[in-house]
Design a protein around this motif. Structure first.
Motif, PDB file in Angstrom:
ATOM      1  N   ILE A 108     -44.002  22.939 110.627  1.00 63.57           N
ATOM      2  CA  ILE A 108     -43.515  24.187 110.044  1.00 63.57           C
ATOM      3  C   ILE A 108     -42.203  23.938 109.314  1.00 63.57           C
ATOM      4  N   ALA A 109     -41.275  23.249 109.981  1.00 64.41           N
ATOM      5  CA  ALA A 109     -39.963  22.998 109.389  1.00 64.41           C
ATOM      6  C   ALA A 109     -39.283  21.857 110.127  1.00 64.41           C
ATOM      7  N   SER A 164     -51.072  29.588 106.050  1.00 60.00           N
ATOM      8  CA  SER A 164     -51.988  28.919 105.130  1.00 60.00           C
ATOM      9  C   SER A 164     -51.327  27.755 104.378  1.00 60.00           C
ATOM     10  N   ASP A 165     -49.997  27.707 104.354  1.00 59.60           N
ATOM     11  CA  ASP A 165     -49.286  26.627 103.671  1.00 59.60           C
ATOM     12  C   ASP A 165     -48.934  25.453 104.584  1.00 59.60           C
ATOM     13  N   ALA A 208     -44.251  31.988 109.847  1.00 62.30           N
ATOM     14  CA  ALA A 208     -42.916  31.711 110.377  1.00 62.30           C
ATOM     15  C   ALA A 208     -41.885  32.259 109.407  1.00 62.30           C
ATOM     16  N   TRP A 209     -40.661  32.428 109.921  1.00 63.56           N
ATOM     17  CA  TRP A 209     -39.566  32.995 109.134  1.00 63.56           C
ATOM     18  C   TRP A 209     -38.297  32.257 109.479  1.00 63.56           C
TER      19      TRP A 209
END
Length: 184
Positions: A25-26, A8-9, A159-160
């Motif tokens: 994402i990153a 959601s971010d 994600a992590w």
């Protein structure tokens, strides 16, 4: 800073060529632009037969997440059917990529790595079970199902940023692990 990145971010933004939408994402370094990142990870939405943006000097890995997929034609010659979910495909970022849709809209996971500085790969992990993260793992994307990390639970689309602690994938869970190794 949390190591869990919630779906959601991840805000939509236009492709480099303006012909589609992606959700970054990153990237590393975090303040880098398109011309100086070492690696970047995103999820793109492909809704039409628009050509891909070109990224000279970048090695790319693409993985179909969902949808019917598409046929990629690289530089007018090499054809690749990106129609099987969760099967990584590597190609050079400077290639001109035309797309023929195989159905409706799709989503795909993208790892881009500046080839003079690093090498990248995408590993597919399946549950149930525990997976120890390798030292070169920079991001784990949960494509399907649910999982638990020492930092908290993950749902599909989350994600992590792992350390070397394990992740517990639940029954039916599938994850993509982006690994990047420096060329130093």
């Amino acid at each position: 800073m949390s190591r869990i990145l919630r779906a959601s971010d991840m805000q939509p933004q236009p492709w480099k060529n303006g012909m589609g939408i992606t959700r970054e994402i990153a990237r590393f370094p975090t303040d880098a632009g398109n011309d100086d990142f070492v690696w970047s990870i995103s999820v793109a939405e492909v809704n039409s037969a628009s050509p891909f943006s070109t990224f000279p000097g970048i090695d790319r890995q693409i993985v179909l997440l969902d949808g019917g997929g598409f046929i990629m034609t690289l530089d007018g010659e090499q054809r690749h059917a990106l129609t099987m979910p969760l099967v990584p495909f590597a190609f050079p970022g400077e290639a001109w990529v035309d797309v023929e849709m195989e159905g409706g809209a799709t989503r795909d996971f993208n790892l881009m790595v500046r080839r003079t500085q690093a090498m990248g790969r995408v590993d597919v992990l399946t549950g149930p079970g525990s997976h120890v993260m390798p030292a070169d793992g920079v991001l784990l994307y949960l494509a399907q199902g649910t999982a638990d990390t020492l930092d908290g639970p993950l749902n599909a689309g989350d994600a992590w940023r792992p350390d070397t602690s394990p992740i517990e994938l639940h029954e039916g869970a599938k994850a993509l692990l982006a690994c990047v190794t420096s060329r130093d």
